[in-house]
Scaffold this motif. Structure first.
Motif, PDB file in Angstrom:
ATOM      1  N   MET A   1       3.089  -1.283   8.803  1.00 47.47           N
ATOM      2  CA  MET A   1       1.883  -1.614   8.047  1.00 47.47           C
ATOM      3  C   MET A   1       1.984  -1.124   6.607  1.00 47.47           C
ATOM      4  O   MET A   1       1.731  -1.853   5.661  1.00 47.47           O
ATOM      5  CB  MET A   1       0.695  -0.939   8.726  1.00 47.47           C
ATOM      6  CG  MET A   1      -0.611  -1.412   8.161  1.00 47.47           C
ATOM      7  SD  MET A   1      -1.901  -0.773   9.213  1.00 47.47           S
ATOM      8  CE  MET A   1      -3.290  -1.588   8.512  1.00 47.47           C
ATOM      9  N   ILE A   2       2.419   0.145   6.465  1.00 45.27           N
ATOM     10  CA  ILE A   2       2.543   0.687   5.123  1.00 45.27           C
ATOM     11  C   ILE A   2       3.599  -0.084   4.334  1.00 45.27           C
ATOM     12  O   ILE A   2       3.477  -0.269   3.122  1.00 45.27           O
ATOM     13  CB  ILE A   2       2.844   2.214   5.161  1.00 45.27           C
ATOM     14  CG1 ILE A   2       2.959   2.790   3.741  1.00 45.27           C
ATOM     15  CG2 ILE A   2       4.081   2.549   5.972  1.00 45.27           C
ATOM     16  CD1 ILE A   2       1.719   2.660   2.910  1.00 45.27           C
ATOM     17  N   ILE A 100      -7.363  -4.169   4.501  1.00 42.26           N
ATOM     18  CA  ILE A 100      -6.725  -3.505   5.640  1.00 42.26           C
ATOM     19  C   ILE A 100      -7.619  -3.693   6.851  1.00 42.26           C
ATOM     20  O   ILE A 100      -8.814  -3.447   6.779  1.00 42.26           O
ATOM     21  CB  ILE A 100      -6.611  -1.986   5.388  1.00 42.26           C
ATOM     22  CG1 ILE A 100      -5.891  -1.694   4.094  1.00 42.26           C
ATOM     23  CG2 ILE A 100      -5.988  -1.293   6.585  1.00 42.26           C
ATOM     24  CD1 ILE A 100      -4.427  -1.534   4.217  1.00 42.26           C
ATOM     25  N   GLU A 101      -7.030  -4.148   7.924  1.00 42.97           N
ATOM     26  CA  GLU A 101      -7.814  -4.206   9.155  1.00 42.97           C
ATOM     27  C   GLU A 101      -7.808  -2.792   9.720  1.00 42.97           C
ATOM     28  O   GLU A 101      -6.900  -2.380  10.429  1.00 42.97           O
ATOM     29  CB  GLU A 101      -7.202  -5.191  10.135  1.00 42.97           C
ATOM     30  CG  GLU A 101      -8.185  -5.610  11.180  1.00 42.97           C
ATOM     31  CD  GLU A 101      -7.591  -6.667  12.066  1.00 42.97           C
ATOM     32  OE1 GLU A 101      -6.627  -6.350  12.772  1.00 42.97           O
ATOM     33  OE2 GLU A 101      -8.083  -7.810  12.041  1.00 42.97           O
ATOM     34  N   THR A 128     -12.495  -5.831   9.784  1.00 48.88           N
ATOM     35  CA  THR A 128     -11.852  -6.700   8.817  1.00 48.88           C
ATOM     36  C   THR A 128     -12.755  -6.810   7.597  1.00 48.88           C
ATOM     37  O   THR A 128     -13.940  -7.040   7.732  1.00 48.88           O
ATOM     38  CB  THR A 128     -11.666  -8.108   9.420  1.00 48.88           C
ATOM     39  OG1 THR A 128     -11.132  -7.946  10.725  1.00 48.88           O
ATOM     40  CG2 THR A 128     -10.751  -8.953   8.584  1.00 48.88           C
ATOM     41  N   PRO A 129     -12.193  -6.635   6.398  1.00 52.17           N
ATOM     42  CA  PRO A 129     -13.024  -6.730   5.199  1.00 52.17           C
ATOM     43  C   PRO A 129     -13.663  -8.114   5.070  1.00 52.17           C
ATOM     44  O   PRO A 129     -13.012  -9.121   5.374  1.00 52.17           O
ATOM     45  CB  PRO A 129     -12.026  -6.497   4.062  1.00 52.17           C
ATOM     46  CG  PRO A 129     -10.827  -5.891   4.677  1.00 52.17           C
ATOM     47  CD  PRO A 129     -10.798  -6.314   6.096  1.00 52.17           C
ATOM     48  N   LEU A 135      -4.653 -10.004   3.796  1.00 54.94           N
ATOM     49  CA  LEU A 135      -5.114  -9.128   4.882  1.00 54.94           C
ATOM     50  C   LEU A 135      -3.909  -8.542   5.598  1.00 54.94           C
ATOM     51  O   LEU A 135      -3.000  -9.262   6.005  1.00 54.94           O
ATOM     52  CB  LEU A 135      -5.976  -9.917   5.870  1.00 54.94           C
ATOM     53  CG  LEU A 135      -6.554  -9.079   7.014  1.00 54.94           C
ATOM     54  CD1 LEU A 135      -7.565  -8.077   6.500  1.00 54.94           C
ATOM     55  CD2 LEU A 135      -7.199  -9.973   8.059  1.00 54.94           C
ATOM     56  N   ILE A 136      -3.897  -7.231   5.700  1.00 55.05           N
ATOM     57  CA  ILE A 136      -2.800  -6.575   6.402  1.00 55.05           C
ATOM     58  C   ILE A 136      -3.340  -6.033   7.718  1.00 55.05           C
ATOM     59  O   ILE A 136      -4.313  -5.288   7.734  1.00 55.05           O
ATOM     60  CB  ILE A 136      -2.186  -5.473   5.533  1.00 55.05           C
ATOM     61  CG1 ILE A 136      -1.554  -6.142   4.309  1.00 55.05           C
ATOM     62  CG2 ILE A 136      -1.168  -4.677   6.317  1.00 55.05           C
ATOM     63  CD1 ILE A 136      -1.044  -5.208   3.280  1.00 55.05           C
ATOM     64  N   LYS A 137      -2.699  -6.446   8.789  1.00 55.23           N
ATOM     65  CA  LYS A 137      -3.232  -6.089  10.112  1.00 55.23           C
ATOM     66  C   LYS A 137      -2.490  -4.905  10.708  1.00 55.23           C
ATOM     67  O   LYS A 137      -1.309  -4.712  10.458  1.00 55.23           O
ATOM     68  CB  LYS A 137      -3.135  -7.291  11.056  1.00 55.23           C
ATOM     69  CG  LYS A 137      -4.069  -8.394  10.683  1.00 55.23           C
ATOM     70  CD  LYS A 137      -4.156  -9.428  11.777  1.00 55.23           C
ATOM     71  CE  LYS A 137      -5.147 -10.501  11.342  1.00 55.23           C
ATOM     72  NZ  LYS A 137      -5.346 -11.530  12.333  1.00 55.23           N
ATOM     73  N   GLU A 138      -3.215  -4.173  11.477  1.00 57.34           N
ATOM     74  CA  GLU A 138      -2.618  -3.071  12.233  1.00 57.34           C
ATOM     75  C   GLU A 138      -1.707  -3.691  13.285  1.00 57.34           C
ATOM     76  O   GLU A 138      -2.109  -4.609  13.992  1.00 57.34           O
ATOM     77  CB  GLU A 138      -3.750  -2.284  12.895  1.00 57.34           C
ATOM     78  CG  GLU A 138      -3.331  -0.988  13.499  1.00 57.34           C
ATOM     79  CD  GLU A 138      -3.346   0.147  12.492  1.00 57.34           C
ATOM     80  OE1 GLU A 138      -2.259   0.505  12.031  1.00 57.34           O
ATOM     81  OE2 GLU A 138      -4.421   0.663  12.178  1.00 57.34           O
ATOM     82  N   GLU A 139      -0.472  -3.177  13.389  1.00 52.89           N
ATOM     83  CA  GLU A 139       0.485  -3.781  14.330  1.00 52.89           C
ATOM     84  C   GLU A 139       0.009  -3.642  15.774  1.00 52.89           C
ATOM     85  O   GLU A 139      -0.251  -4.611  16.458  1.00 52.89           O
ATOM     86  CB  GLU A 139       1.873  -3.148  14.191  1.00 52.89           C
ATOM     87  CG  GLU A 139       2.534  -3.422  12.867  1.00 52.89           C
ATOM     88  CD  GLU A 139       2.645  -2.154  12.019  1.00 52.89           C
ATOM     89  OE1 GLU A 139       2.516  -1.067  12.591  1.00 52.89           O
ATOM     90  OE2 GLU A 139       2.851  -2.268  10.806  1.00 52.89           O
TER      91      GLU A 139
END
Lengths: 287, 323, 140
Positions: A1-2, A100-101, A128-129, A135-139
């Motif tokens: 994610m990072i 960021i989710e 979710t914003p 949008l970056i999702k948590e794996e």
């Protein structure tokens, strides 16, 4: 994610799409996080993302007038940007939202060091914003425990007390207020160039640390956020005296929902609560 | 002079003192933390190792206090009457008491601050040595230690079930000398050993002159949100504002981190951005005060680090200053 | 000591309530003299800070009075006031301020009798609530 955050930040800086990326980096204690302001590609590796990234970074948007900003944004932080956009404090084209989710953040004040999700994450529905550019999702799905509890539980509890009990309760809480104004400064929506607390002519309330001064300050702060507060909870976290400020903000949030079916920070086109009205607003309290 | 006392000795003595003294000490408020408050029952006292959020400073330099008022004739001015009630502060930490010693240098030297001096004179400070400094503490880098006695009249150490009390001044010997029993030579404390408990060690430059114009301040001050947590919770920060309210004059805490701290009536602000304001805080503590009084205006209590809403670490910033 | 009489501050809009109070006077209607009137252009002019300042400076009650909905001289001022003070009223109650101390009314220019009745009732209510002691600037 990072890695995804870093890649995006690198791309934005390289293509000159933004001048600066606001994110998080490790604090000096090697555990917590501190806001990071990255304007050189070489510094991108400092960026981090974990549960300690608690701050609502939209507070810093006003520090860079005329610059294009990329900003790492959790769900609740994006809601405060929605309000800033509603109120014409931001230009949408000036910011690039790296959404960021979020899977919940850590309760820093909790003693003992065990990782626990913050109280404010428990009622949070959209992780979710509401607005983002990427949008970056948590794996893995490691979402914060979304408790099915009533988000207004503590408010309702207080509401049932008698007037005297309520006054006593808040007087005790406010008596610890030292008027450091951390609640105001940490709030992304407290952007007045000159706060009423600093006005001397007229002085709206006493600067003394007193029942009257502390009470007036806190009522005033809450009223200025009525229909605007998106409950990011930063004020309560920042307060060194541990005053339950969210219980005040949530009370107004609840009333506003019940009275006017209004919810803050969901839509950029929505008119601010107090700059609009409905002909059928309730008026049973008026004689 | 060191003596061995039990917890019960201490509670009994305080109960006795409550008759003639105002007793101030740490109290634990559920879910809120530790706060110094006036104690009405010696059992309320919290003598654990957690730190109070606000330093003991607030009982000497009050967050807000009235200083002047119109006299009855409505023309002349008179000082506000001050309390002369005897006070005993118990449980203050060595760093906070050292903060008082530093404030003495300022308020009780060339310039005499009657209000502060009165509060100092009527109070006996009994400290509590730190057995568990946390990761924000850096007192040993500021010429202090978890068992430092400067600014104090007596200091108590946790020792087994009871305490060891070290009586520093005659005032303390007079009031507290009668409790407990004499200590044996082998029970005496090794204070130097306690220094090793403090893990955070920083170096402070002799002078910061060279880095005044550096971009470093721009960089380190960016996360700052300009609130007053660090200055209000600091045991040594002493800047105040004067406010006139209803024929009375009050002084209340003010802090260099607030944007309007240096705002002039003309509208000019000599410290317009966070950079200048944050630099001022660091320079006042680690440069100007040292030049005037020979010591850093910092005791390493770590409050500004612990409670900073955005985790700015002044110790780290001074340590890494590009000298 | 004589019997305690409450002090009430009234924020009245210029176009309706102030004229209504005036009518009560010219009609020689009697009502208690406990209210101090501050004339404003519109009830929408009232800032929540006004209420706090009154209460903290020793007022026992505050009344905001404006035109009936639909009658506002500026078309919509009282609509905004209605929203704002619906929220404030609930908030003050939540924080432990007696709800009787802060009230609102619509009084038109022709309702002199309503004004007199309203103030009489208000004074009675605030007498029951007692002096505002909690939330007042202490004078020492």
């Amino acid at each position: 994610m990072i890695d995804q955050i870093k890649t995006k930040a690198k791309e934005l800086l390289k293509t000159k799409k933004v001048d600066i990326v606001i994110g998080y980096k490790k604090a000096s204690d090697r555990i917590g996080a501190i806001p990071a302001f990255i304007d050189k590609e070489g510094d991108i590796d400092k960026l981090i993302w974990d549960g300690y990234c608690v701050y609502n970074l939209s507070n810093y948007l006003k520090d860079f007038p005329g610059k294009k900003i990329g900003i790492v944004t959790k769900g609740c932080d994006a809601k405060s940007m929605t309000v800033l956009l509603q109120e014409n404090q931001l230009k949408r084209e000036d910011i690039f939202i790296i959404g960021i989710e979020c899977s919940g953040i850590v309760d820093e004040k909790r003693k003992g060091g065990d990782i626990a999700y913050d109280e404010r994450c428990k009622g949070c529905k959209p992780a979710t914003p509401p607005i983002y550019d990427v949008l970056i999702k948590e794996e893995e799905k490691k979402q914060a425990p979304r408790l099915e509890q009533d988000p207004y539980e503590s408010v309702r509890k207080l509401e049932t007390k008698s007037i005297e009990e309520k006054f006593k309760f808040w007087q005790d809480e406010f008596s610890r207020c030292i008027r450091c104004y951390a609640c105001r400064q940490i709030c992304p929506l407290c952007y007045c160039p000159r706060c009423v607390a600093e006005q001397t002519q007229p002085a709206w309330f006493s600067k003394a640390v007193s029942v009257e001064g502390n009470f007036s300050w806190n009522v005033n702060r809450a009223m200025h956020l009525a229909g605007r507060c998106i409950d990011c909870g930063e004020c309560e976290r920042a307060c060194p005296a541990g005053i339950p400020l969210r219980d005040i903000n949530k009370k107004i949030e609840k009333d506003v929902k019940e009275l006017f079916s209004y919810e803050a920070g969901v839509d950029t086109e929505q008119k601010p609560l107090f700059s609009s009205f409905d002909k059928n607003d309730p008026e049973d309290f008026i004689k | 002079m060191q003596r061995l006392i039990t917890k019960q000795d201490l509670v009994n003595k305080l109960t006795e003192l409550l008759k003639d003294f105002e007793v101030v000490g740490p109290k634990e408020l559920s879910n809120k933390g530790i706060f110094y408050q006036v104690i009405e029952d010696a059992k309320e006292l919290y003598l654990g190792q957690d730190f109070a959020i606000e330093p003991i400073k607030k009982f000497f330099l009050e967050p807000s206090s009235w200083i002047l008022r119109h006299a009855k004739d409505d023309v002349s001015l008179e000082s506000f009457p001050q309390s002369d009630k005897k006070r005993i502060v118990i449980g203050a930490r060595p760093c906070e008491a050292k903060g008082l010693a530093l404030l003495d240098k300022l308020f009780d030297s060339e310039y005499k601050d009657d209000f502060y001096i009165n509060n100092r004179k009527r109070t006996i400070v009994v400290g509590l040595a730190c057995a568990k400094p946390d990761m924000s503490c850096f007192c040993t880098s500021m010429q202090g230690s978890p068992a430092e006695t400067s600014g104090m009249d007596a200091l108590i150490f946790e020792s087994g079930d009871g305490f060891i009390i070290e009586l520093v001044t005659d005032k303390a010997k007079h009031i507290l000398g009668s409790i407990g029993e004499d200590i044996k030579e082998d029970q005496k404390l090794n204070k130097d050993k306690m220094k090793a408990l403090v893990k955070k060690v920083i170096k402070t430059p002799e002078s910061l002159d060279k880095v005044f114009e550096s971009d470093y301040w721009d960089e380190v001050s960016r996360p700052c949100i300009s609130c007053g947590v660090c200055t209000f919770l600091c045991p040594t920060c002493h800047c105040f504002d004067l406010v006139d309210e209803e024929k009375k004059r009050m002084r209340c805490y003010d802090g260099c981190s607030f944007p309007d701290f240096t705002l002039e009536a003309s509208g000019v602000n000599p410290r317009p951005t966070k950079k200048e304001r944050y630099r001022q805080r660091v320079f006042h503590k680690f440069d100007y005060f040292k030049k005037n009084f020979g010591e850093n205006l910092c005791v390493g209590c770590g409050r500004c680090i612990r409670h900073c809403p955005v985790k700015i670490d002044i110790a780290d910033i001074v340590d890494k200053a590009p000298i | 000591m004589s019997e305690w009489e409450p002090k009430i501050v009234g924020f009245l809009c210029n176009w309706c309530s102030y004229a209504g109070a005036d009518l009560a006077g010219t009609s020689r209607l009697e009502y208690p003299p406990n209210i101090r009137i501050i004339r404003l252009p519109c009830s929408g002019r009232v800032n929540p800070l006004f209420i706090l300042k009154c209460l903290s400076n020793g007022a026992d009650g505050v009344l905001i009075s404006g035109c009936h909905i639909g009658d506002c001289h500026y078309s919509e001022g009282n609509f905004y006031a209605r929203r704002r003070f619906a929220v404030l009223k609930k908030l003050l109650e939540y924080l432990g301020i007696d709800p009787r101390r802060f009230q609102m009314s619509w009084v038109s220019a022709s309702e002199g009798d309503k004004w007199a009745r309203l103030v009489t009732e208000l004074v009675e209510e605030i007498k029951q609530a007692g002096p505002n002691k909690d939330f007042v600037r202490k004078n020492d």
